[in-house]
Design a protein around this motif. Structure first.
Motif, PDB file in Angstrom:
ATOM      1  N   TYR A   7      -0.170   7.307   3.808  1.00  0.00           N
ATOM      2  CA  TYR A   7       1.489   7.370   3.232  1.00  0.00           C
ATOM      3  C   TYR A   7       2.214   8.213   2.184  1.00  0.00           C
ATOM      4  CZ  TYR A   7       1.815   2.780   5.705  1.00  0.00           C
ATOM      5  OH  TYR A   7       2.002   1.678   6.844  1.00  0.00           O
ATOM      6  N   GLY A   8       1.070   8.430   1.696  1.00  0.00           N
ATOM      7  CA  GLY A   8       1.725   9.335   1.319  1.00  0.00           C
ATOM      8  C   GLY A   8       2.152  10.647   0.692  1.00  0.00           C
ATOM      9  N   SER A   9       0.626  11.325   2.090  1.00  0.00           N
ATOM     10  CA  SER A   9       0.990  12.557   2.393  1.00  0.00           C
ATOM     11  C   SER A   9       2.417  12.719   3.271  1.00  0.00           C
ATOM     12  CB  SER A   9      -0.407  13.224   3.320  1.00  0.00           C
ATOM     13  OG  SER A   9      -0.137  12.021   4.697  1.00  0.00           O
ATOM     14  N   VAL A  30       0.964  -1.445   0.016  1.00  0.00           N
ATOM     15  CA  VAL A  30       0.139   0.408  -0.387  1.00  0.00           C
ATOM     16  C   VAL A  30       0.749   0.915   0.144  1.00  0.00           C
ATOM     17  CG1 VAL A  30      -1.728   1.585   1.226  1.00  0.00           C
ATOM     18  CG2 VAL A  30      -1.976  -1.029   0.500  1.00  0.00           C
ATOM     19  N   ALA A  31       1.992   1.179   1.188  1.00  0.00           N
ATOM     20  CA  ALA A  31       2.823   2.066   0.035  1.00  0.00           C
ATOM     21  C   ALA A  31       3.523   2.574  -0.478  1.00  0.00           C
ATOM     22  CB  ALA A  31       3.924   2.403   0.785  1.00  0.00           C
ATOM     23  N   LEU A  32       3.693   1.681  -0.783  1.00  0.00           N
ATOM     24  CA  LEU A  32       4.449   1.928  -2.960  1.00  0.00           C
ATOM     25  C   LEU A  32       3.618   2.141  -3.594  1.00  0.00           C
ATOM     26  CD1 LEU A  32       6.953   1.089  -4.652  1.00  0.00           C
ATOM     27  CD2 LEU A  32       5.933  -1.029  -4.806  1.00  0.00           C
ATOM     28  N   MET A  33       2.301   2.054  -3.361  1.00  0.00           N
ATOM     29  CA  MET A  33       1.222   2.250  -4.180  1.00  0.00           C
ATOM     30  C   MET A  33       0.737   3.357  -4.640  1.00  0.00           C
ATOM     31  SD  MET A  33      -3.068   1.792  -4.096  1.00  0.00           S
ATOM     32  CE  MET A  33      -3.158   2.970  -2.684  1.00  0.00           C
ATOM     33  N   ALA A  34       0.368   4.446  -2.967  1.00  0.00           N
ATOM     34  CA  ALA A  34       0.405   5.906  -2.656  1.00  0.00           C
ATOM     35  C   ALA A  34       1.620   6.107  -2.964  1.00  0.00           C
ATOM     36  CB  ALA A  34       0.861   5.638  -0.655  1.00  0.00           C
ATOM     37  N   LEU A  35       3.457   5.782  -2.677  1.00  0.00           N
ATOM     38  CA  LEU A  35       4.121   6.569  -3.469  1.00  0.00           C
ATOM     39  C   LEU A  35       3.956   6.696  -4.937  1.00  0.00           C
ATOM     40  CD1 LEU A  35       6.822   8.124  -2.681  1.00  0.00           C
ATOM     41  CD2 LEU A  35       7.959   5.521  -2.999  1.00  0.00           C
TER      42      LEU A  35
END
Length: 309
Positions: A189-191, A66-71
């Motif tokens: 994670y994106g923010s 999910v963190a990679l998706m958000a990045l």
């Protein structure tokens, strides 16, 4: 009906966000504006998920995914797109972004093993030709001072990042992760990634008091992030990226209308021809060959198919 509503929401909202982004540029650094946008969106999603008592726990490997998706989807993608709109009108940026349809189809083949029909290659060539025609006036003089060319490269880079993020979203959904919890974690994670980028670049966390900035920020957070991404990711889960991406063909039409009305976007012959090539290529990609053949037979002189009532 539910799928049609998801389509309509995604097209209308994302088609208008290209215009709203224009009010985010200038006084506040791009990275900082994006922190505010996705930070507010994450807060709203977390409050909603907790109020609805949705399960928010995930195993550690899923957090990494999910963190990679958000990045890719929320951080890098939007940072590049915001930067691109410093050099392009919202309409031109939206048209260039429509190439994500082709990228999603190719990446679906690479990551999920779905075969690519021959018409898809023809559609890809038409789409690339359309982008070239759209930017023909700017491509005649290739130089470092060609800011429109720089804007095009930024859009295409952000689009590729978003396409990879789409593939991760599909994989996460197929592993049983619900859309809203995934987006809540993802936007958080994106923010955080965008905040780290802002600090590394030495940006100051200021905010504009201009009503246009604040209203556009609210619109981009609530509608452009929470609602539109929720709708689009639901379409990805329901239909797959190669079909759900059809919304990308439609929202440049909305963006062009807004840009023509409020930004002084001037239509030229190259704009019309390039726009038509992009739409034709995308339509060719999404229309099965047998439907094209039936359409040709229906309108071919002296060869009319019976109309079924």
């Amino acid at each position: 009906m539910q799928t049609a509503l998801l389509y309509l929401l995604t097209v209308l909202i994302w088609g208008s966000t290209w215009f709203a982004i224009e009010f985010q540029l200038g006084e506040v650094a791009v990275e900082v504006s994006l922190v505010y946008r996705f930070g507010l969106a994450a807060l709203l999603l977390w409050l909603w998920c907790l109020w609805r008592k949705l399960p928010m726990q995930m195993p550690a490997p899923m957090h990494l995914s999910v963190a990679l998706m958000a990045l890719l989807n929320f951080a890098l993608n939007y940072f590049l797109l915001y930067q691109a709109q410093l050099h392009l009108t919202s309409a031109m940026a939206a048209i260039a972004f429509s190439t994500m349809l082709l990228m999603n189809i190719i990446n679906t083949r690479l990551f999920f093993g779905q075969p690519i029909a021959k018409r898809i290659y023809a559609g890809a060539l038409l789409g690339i030709a359309g982008i070239a025609v759209l930017f023909a006036p700017d491509l005649t003089e290739l130089s470092l001072a060609n800011t429109s060319l720089l804007g095009l490269l930024l859009v295409l880079s952000g689009t590729l990042s978003a396409s990879f993020g789409n593939m991760l979203s599909v994989r996460n959904s197929r592993r049983g992760l619900a859309i809203l919890p995934m987006n809540a974690w993802g936007m958080l994670y994106g923010s955080l990634a965008l905040a780290a980028l802002a600090l590394l670049n030495g940006k100051t966390f200021t905010i504009s008091s201009e009503p246009t900035y604040l209203w556009s920020l609210l619109y981009l957070s609530v509608f452009g992030s929470v609602i539109a991404f929720g709708s689009y990711f639901a379409l990805l889960k329901r239909m797959g990226p190669e079909k759900a991406s059809y919304v990308i063909v439609l929202f440049p039409l909305v963006a062009v209308v807004f840009s023509s009305l409020f930004e002084g976007f001037q239509w030229q012959v190259s704009t019309v021809v390039g726009f038509c090539l992009v739409l034709t290529g995308n339509a060719l990609v999404l229309t099965p060959f047998y439907k094209l053949k039936l359409l040709w037979l229906r309108f071919k002189p002296g060869k009319r198919l019976p109309v079924v009532t």
